[in-house]
Design an enzyme around this catalytic site. Structure first.
Site, PDB file in Angstrom:
ATOM      1  N   GLU A  96       0.841  -1.309  -0.053  1.00 31.76           N
ATOM      2  CA  GLU A  96      -0.178   0.045   0.038  1.00 31.76           C
ATOM      3  C   GLU A  96       0.907   1.077   0.163  1.00 31.76           C
ATOM      4  OE1 GLU A  96      -2.674   0.319   3.396  1.00 31.76           O
ATOM      5  OE2 GLU A  96      -2.490  -1.669   4.071  1.00 31.76           O
ATOM      6  N   LYS A 140       2.366   4.649   1.683  1.00 34.50           N
ATOM      7  CA  LYS A 140       2.460   5.161   2.951  1.00 34.50           C
ATOM      8  C   LYS A 140       2.093   6.636   2.995  1.00 34.50           C
ATOM      9  CE  LYS A 140       5.973   5.618   6.678  1.00 34.50           C
ATOM     10  NZ  LYS A 140       4.673   6.278   7.541  1.00 34.50           N
ATOM     11  N   ARG A 191      -1.304   9.465  11.677  1.00 33.19           N
ATOM     12  CA  ARG A 191      -1.644   8.069  11.787  1.00 33.19           C
ATOM     13  C   ARG A 191      -2.757   8.030  13.281  1.00 33.19           C
ATOM     14  NH1 ARG A 191       0.893   2.920  12.585  1.00 33.19           N
ATOM     15  NH2 ARG A 191      -0.845   1.210  12.524  1.00 33.19           N
ATOM     16  N   ARG A 219      -1.438   7.790  17.227  1.00 37.32           N
ATOM     17  CA  ARG A 219      -0.852   6.538  17.427  1.00 37.32           C
ATOM     18  C   ARG A 219      -0.510   6.307  18.756  1.00 37.32           C
ATOM     19  NH1 ARG A 219       4.726   6.299  14.567  1.00 37.32           N
ATOM     20  NH2 ARG A 219       5.624   5.905  16.726  1.00 37.32           N
ATOM     21  N   GLU A 255      -5.062   7.033   8.270  1.00 31.80           N
ATOM     22  CA  GLU A 255      -4.171   8.021   7.972  1.00 31.80           C
ATOM     23  C   GLU A 255      -5.248   9.371   7.637  1.00 31.80           C
ATOM     24  OE1 GLU A 255      -1.048   7.355   8.104  1.00 31.80           O
ATOM     25  OE2 GLU A 255      -0.171   9.266   7.724  1.00 31.80           O
ATOM     26  N   LYS A 259       7.773  -0.551   6.383  1.00 25.72           N
ATOM     27  CA  LYS A 259       7.691   0.687   5.752  1.00 25.72           C
ATOM     28  C   LYS A 259       8.873   0.922   4.890  1.00 25.72           C
ATOM     29  CE  LYS A 259       9.255   3.225  10.032  1.00 25.72           C
ATOM     30  NZ  LYS A 259       8.639   3.994  11.141  1.00 25.72           N
TER      31      LYS A 259
END
Ligand SMILES: [Zn+2]
Ligand SMILES: [Zn+2]
Lengths: 336, 526
Positions: B223, B225, B230, B245, B270, B393
């Protein structure tokens, strides 16, 4: 009757008394100098004749050697007047550091007092400030803003001792001016009951010894050496402010950076210097003491030298004095 | 109150995290309830005192201090709370009420009587105590303790994992007596199931070259980023909430986002600004982050939306143990079913092999709101913390440097009275070489602060330009770096902008010139 403005001049060497042909705290070597106290920005080496208190002369000899003058020393105990070319000169306690004095000059019926640097609160290392009547009072203005109000010395010392119990594994390295500040902190620690050995940066040893020979008891002190440095966790070490972030301090274990200065009142200033425990301890008068002094001395006219002259001239005028700034260069208002 | 003031004073100057932790633990151990709980709430910025206004403080000091001296002092000190703390007249220091009494009085005293109450306290305080009171009131401590660190201290205090604290945190209220009873082993953990709580999130490891071989389409889904915030959106029978987060509740700033979630669920996603199909920049999002309760117009100008990538709870069921592909399918189905406006599924990026992923990553435009790729194991459960393996990531190369401010120049137009045009440099040995110039892109308040800093730290003045002390660090972002013969440093930045003022960072720790060489090399090698 004359007015001091007719016989006092600011020259590039410093403040000059015309009829007496001598300077007050000149910045360059001159023929005759009246020196208010031993700090380097007031006492320079190389004058022909030096007029100062016996203690200030002892400090100058210790800093610059026995031959800091070319012709003669003229010791002037507090309160004893002397004629210099028809000008009557006397020195009076300023309460700033050991031997510090105000210089009173009298000529043809008018008088002026140069306070040098001064403070008003009690300090076991020096004789307290004495207000001296005069026509013109020349005051310093290092901390001449109403935000500068120094807390009691005992309270600041208590904060240092609290930190020492809270962080017993850290060496508390206190940056303080080597002449005056260092010794008054040591005396205040002793007065608070701290009996341990206090360790000194090499640059402070000579002056501490001098203070002790002049009768100021500092208790057990020792110099930091490469051998003992590692063992100084949980102790108090004093060093000049410039040594705080020096290579020298790296040999000490887990340093907690302490600085003792009137400037430490301003948070950003303390933080910028990386100080972890700022102690507001000063050799200079704070705002309240400056105003109190103007009243106590009672001179109708005030001249303001090094520091924040704008605020003090404004306030003195509000209080009914005739006040003006005397722009002197070369005196470090940062030297605390 | 005295103990809390001493604590703030020490925390303010202590720079090591370890030292701060020790000071906080000592305080928690030696301070009774409910004082310590209020102290925690103040440090976590969880205490609202709506009647305590900066304007009230200004009025109090104006009626006590000569205006000329006030302005000289304020100009010298720079910050109002500290100026007032130092200037407040009177030296009658005395006993002070306990912290909880002060907090309760600040909360409950009617607005009209609050100035008298505050003045009465200030009269009896030392300067550091006054500073503490004014900071409590105006709510900007700046003592360098984050909410996250505070939770870690609480965890250490009670010998509990920090995830437990995070879970419970939003179910308890100041002064947290139930929390402390549990941390000290005197009671069960506070029951929080009836409340809206934060579920600790799953975090990714950066993808390193040694891991490239693992990334095959059969095992890992890809996906984008995103360069937003977040967040966790929660909607249950009890209500709705939006958490960062680390579990900070930011519901108040994003009522529009809470509206979007029209079914019971806990979503991981996000937070972005989105206008129709077009995604706003991080700068747009910044406009929203600062506002505690945004106006309707502000929300219309910067509409907030969620790019959802995971679901933790769905209609009362904990779906975290299910594999990633199953959770994605559930989320897709729920979104299709409820059609929430402002929430969409982060798209799956199909790829045939690793080389295709590299191409995809290389195609990302630096200025866009995408900052790289996420690679998630298709069979992985949702696990709190940062387990190794399930999530990676893979960011595009960040183009950021920490540079030191060297010169400032007055801006133009509306900002002509402020220093708003800055030249900054990087270290080369122990000298600074300028690498670029940028306008300041922040709020008026920050601009003013910066302007004041420049005026207080000027070394030299050359017409409209001031050379300043080499002490202030900027985080500078830019699109690319090129070689340049025009600059003494040998580099030129493309589209440099100041992304942050690093008041906290000492100048000697700013970046050195070779860092640009590295960025240049990866750029050219692409
Ligand atoms: Zn001095
Ligand atoms: Zn001086």
């Amino acid at each position: 009757m004359t007015h001091p403005r007719d016989w006092i001049e600011v020259r590039k060497e410093g403040v000059w008394c015309k009829p007496g042909d001598f300077y007050i705290d000149p910045m360059q070597p001159v023929h005759a100098a009246v020196v208010t106290h031993g700090h380097a920005d007031h006492a320079r080496a190389g004058h022909d004749h030096v007029f100062a208190t016996p203690e200030t002369l002892a400090i100058m000899r210790s800093r610059y050697g026995e031959a800091h003058f070319t012709e003669a020393e003229h010791p002037m105990p507090y309160g004893q007047a002397l004629e210099i070319n028809g000008v009557r000169v006397s020195l009076h306690p300023a309460g700033h550091i050991l031997g510090s004095a105000q210089a009173r000059l009298e000529y043809e019926g008018s008088s002026i007092v140069f306070s040098g640097d001064y403070k008003r609160r009690a300090d076991p290392t020096c004789v307290p400030f004495e207000p001296v009547p005069c026509d013109v009072f020349v005051t310093e203005a290092t901390f001449a803003l109403p935000v500068f109000r120094h807390p009691p010395l005992e309270a600041e010392i208590a904060r240092l001792l609290t930190s020492l119990t809270q962080f017993p594994d850290r060496c508390h390295l206190v940056g303080a001016y080597a002449l005056g500040k260092c010794q008054s902190i040591i005396c205040a620690l002793r007065a608070a009951g701290y009996q341990e050995t206090i360790y000194l940066h090499g640059a402070m040893v000579r002056l501490c010894e001098l203070y002790q020979t002049l009768g100021i008891d500092l208790g057990p002190v020792a110099v930091v050496t490469p051998d003992n440095a590692k063992t100084l966790a949980g102790t108090i070490v004093l060093c000049p402010p410039s040594a705080l972030k020096d290579r020298w301090s790296r040999r000490l274990p887990e340093v907690l950076t302490v600085a003792a200065s009137g400037w430490m009142r301003i948070r950003a200033r303390a933080k910028q210097k990386g100080v972890e425990l700022p102690l507001v301890i000063s050799d200079h008068a704070d705002w309240d003491e400056l105003l109190q002094t103007l009243t106590d001395v009672g001179a109708p006219e005030i001249w303001v030298t090094h520091g924040r002259d704008d605020a003090l001239v404004y306030q003195a005028t509000q209080m009914g004095f005739t006040a003006q700034a005397l722009h002197l260069l070369g005196y470090e208002d940062d030297s605390e | 109150m005295k103990a809390f003031s001493r604590l703030l004073e020490r925390l303010y100057y202590e720079h090591s995290t370890l030292g701060k932790t020790r000071l906080l633990l000592d305080y928690l151990r030696t301070t009774p309830d409910p004082d310590r709980g209020y102290a925690v709430a103040i440090i976590a910025d969880n205490l609202s005192l709506p009647n305590f206004k900066r304007g009230m403080v200004l009025e109090l000091i104006r009626s006590r201090v000569d205006p000329q001296l006030l302005s000289l002092s304020h100009d010298y000190v720079g910050e109002l709370s500290e100026t007032v703390a130092h200037l407040w007249p009177g030296k009658t220091e005395g006993d002070l009420p306990a912290l909880h009494e002060v907090v309760e009085a600040l909360r409950h005293t009617p607005k009209a009587q609050l100035p008298d109450y505050v003045a009465g306290l200030l009269d009896r305080m030392t300067s550091p105590e006054r500073w503490a009171l004014l900071k409590i009131g105006t709510g900007s401590l700046r003592i360098g303790v984050s909410a996250r660190q505070l939770k870690q201290v609480l965890a250490q205090y009670g010998d509990q994992p920090v995830e437990r604290i995070e879970t419970i945190w939003h179910g308890v209220d100041p002064p947290y007596e139930d929390l402390f009873a549990w941390l000290e082993g005197r009671a069960e953990a506070p029951a929080v199931h009836e409340k809206l709580t934060f579920t600790p999130v799953m975090l990714a490891h950066p993808l390193e070259a040694k891991d490239y071989g693992l990334i095959v389409p059969e095992t890992y889904a890809a996906e984008w980023k995103y360069d937003g915030i977040r967040v966790q959106v929660v909607h249950s029978s009890v209500g709705r909430a939006l958490f960062t987060r680390t579990g900070d509740d930011i519901s108040g700033s994003f009522p529009d986002v809470l509206e979007h979630l029209n079914f019971h669920a806990v979503l991981d996603g996000e937070l972005l600004v989105q206008r129709g199909e077009e995604m706003g920049s991080f700068n747009d999002l910044q406009q929203r982050l600062g506002r505690k309760s945004p106006s309707a117009k502000h929300m219309a100008d910067y509409p907030a939306a969620i790019m959802a990538y995971d679901v933790l709870m769905l209609e009362g069921e904990d779906v975290r143990p299910q594999p990633y592909t199953a959770r994605r399918a559930l989320l897709q189905a729920a979104l299709d079913n409820y059609q929430p406006g402002g929430i969409r599924l982060s798209p799956d990026l199909p790829y045939a092999d690793f080389a295709q992923l590299e191409t995809l990553r290389g195609s990302v435009d630096n200025a866009s709101v995408i900052e790289g790729l996420m690679l998630k194991r298709r069979d992985s459960a949702y696990v709190a913390g940062r387990p190794t393996g399930p999530w990676y990531k893979w960011k595009i190369n960040p183009k950021l440097v920490d540079a030191v401010l060297m010169y400032a120049q007055r801006g133009s137009g509306k900002r002509s009275s402020f220093y708003s045009d800055f030249t900054f440099g990087l270290w080369s040995g122990n000298q600074l070489l300028p690498i670029g110039k940028a306008y300041f892109g922040f709020t008026d308040a920050e601009l003013k602060e910066l302007d004041k800093w420049v005026r207080h730290n000027t070394l030299n003045t050359f017409g409209p330009v001031r050379e300043v002390k080499k002490e202030l660090v900027f985080e500078v972002a830019f699109d690319a770096v090129q070689r340049s013969t025009r600059h003494k440093s040998g580099y030129a930045l493309r589209f440099p902008r100041i992304s942050r003022i690093r008041w906290d960072k000492p100048a000697p720790e700013a970046d050195h010139l070779p860092v640009l060489e590295a960025l240049l090399a990866t750029g050219e090698g692409k």
